[in-house]
Design a protein around this motif. Sequence first.
Motif, PDB file in Angstrom:
ATOM      1  N   ILE A 162       0.851  -1.184   0.000  1.00 38.24           N
ATOM      2  CA  ILE A 162       0.000   0.000   0.000  1.00 38.24           C
ATOM      3  C   ILE A 162       0.892   1.242   0.000  1.00 38.24           C
ATOM      4  N   LYS A 163       0.697   2.103  -0.993  1.00 44.44           N
ATOM      5  CA  LYS A 163       1.519   3.300  -1.054  1.00 44.44           C
ATOM      6  C   LYS A 163       0.992   4.368  -0.092  1.00 44.44           C
ATOM      7  N   PRO A 164       1.851   5.281   0.357  1.00 42.01           N
ATOM      8  CA  PRO A 164       1.412   6.329   1.292  1.00 42.01           C
ATOM      9  C   PRO A 164       0.316   7.200   0.685  1.00 42.01           C
ATOM     10  N   PHE A 165      -0.604   7.680   1.522  1.00 44.59           N
ATOM     11  CA  PHE A 165      -1.642   8.577   1.042  1.00 44.59           C
ATOM     12  C   PHE A 165      -2.197   9.368   2.212  1.00 44.59           C
ATOM     13  N   GLN A 166      -2.944  10.408   1.886  1.00 43.30           N
ATOM     14  CA  GLN A 166      -3.716  11.129   2.891  1.00 43.30           C
ATOM     15  C   GLN A 166      -5.122  11.338   2.343  1.00 43.30           C
ATOM     16  N   PHE A 167      -6.081  11.485   3.237  1.00 43.37           N
ATOM     17  CA  PHE A 167      -7.478  11.566   2.833  1.00 43.37           C
ATOM     18  C   PHE A 167      -8.124  12.740   3.557  1.00 43.37           C
ATOM     19  N   THR A 168      -8.707  13.658   2.795  1.00 47.98           N
ATOM     20  CA  THR A 168      -9.314  14.859   3.351  1.00 47.98           C
ATOM     21  C   THR A 168     -10.639  14.529   4.045  1.00 47.98           C
TER      22      THR A 168
END
Length: 392
Positions: free
Chosen positions: A2-8
């Motif tokens: 799983i690649k890094p991410f951010q979620f608003t």
Amino acid sequence: MIKPFQFTRLPLIIFGNGKVSELPGLIKRYGKRALLVTGKTSFEKTSAAIRFFETAKTEGFDLNVLSIKGEPSDRIIDEASSVYRNDPPDIVVAIGGGSAIDAGKAISAMIPVQGKIKDFLEGVGHKDHPGNKIPLIAVPTTSGTGSEATKNAVISRVGKEGFKKSLRHDNFVPDIALVDPELTLSCPQSFTAASGMDCFTQLIEAYLSLKSNEYTDALAFEGLKAVKSYLIRTYRDGKDIEARSGMSFAALTSGICLTNAGLGVVHGFASSVGGLYDIPHGIVCGTLMAVSNELTVRRLREIPVSVTAMKKYVLLAKLFLDDPGGLNGDQMIDGFIEYLHNLTEELQLPGLKTAGISENDLLEIAAATECKNNPVKLTTSDLSEILQKRYI
């Protein structure tokens, strides 16, 4: 892996037929002084609006109504914000298409701060917005932009010195998104086509984006399933409430996806065209979608490492082609591109010349167009080719 991410953050989402009846109660959570920002005719003449205004009167709401014609300009936002800055409402309620919701979003953000909105816009401004705003409820009456779930408001100034840029902050996501598909039943066929293609484009671009992640991919694909099932149905029969509900879901989902994964070259074109011409955003997206994906695929085929994007195009083909049969991957992708071309024709989307764009401006548009999240980098020459192919 799983690649890094951010979620608003998301708004409180209230979805369903007839849910607009809950609007008065939602407003009362914040107070009784409300600024209602609407499109020109998208809400105020509906039966739901009549019932809302009757309830507002009975409940003793202090209600001001501001109607926005077309896409909001910096002048309109500055004027509206200055009127309410010294005596702000308890809540801003934006009801309409993406333009009305963007206008409400921008006004709610600019009432608490001093200055012109242009100073805070990406790409043309020089200030960072602190993020404070008046509480906001967004109620869409079209199925297109998904602005009810996004953190940006698109502001346009049309002309040679024009721009189409975003006011953006995580806090600008509406507090409540009230999505009632029944409000879209009166949407004209041409608006249904344009807004539907805007939604479709946003889902495709977010799915293919270099910033996409497992969450946005899953959401985008669910939205795309709805587009496959319901876009043409809504165009052919605007009173089909099942189809309208499906497209309302797709549009809401597209807003969540674009906020968290970004968009690609088609919306890059829409931005550069929107600064020069007063042409509906969805028309630009819809008419350029097929040719933009066609050239993107051509460039991806020249790059040996473009495995992820090509696999996604195959999955899109499997979803949208009724009978891929024994086709190999490349053949399925070609079939998907043909599907997009056929859809453009069925929805009667005008070419750039028909829409009113001058051929003399095509090079300027290409030079000003960004495609930062596109799965492959396109050159200015590539962008010019896309525009020329739709200059009909």
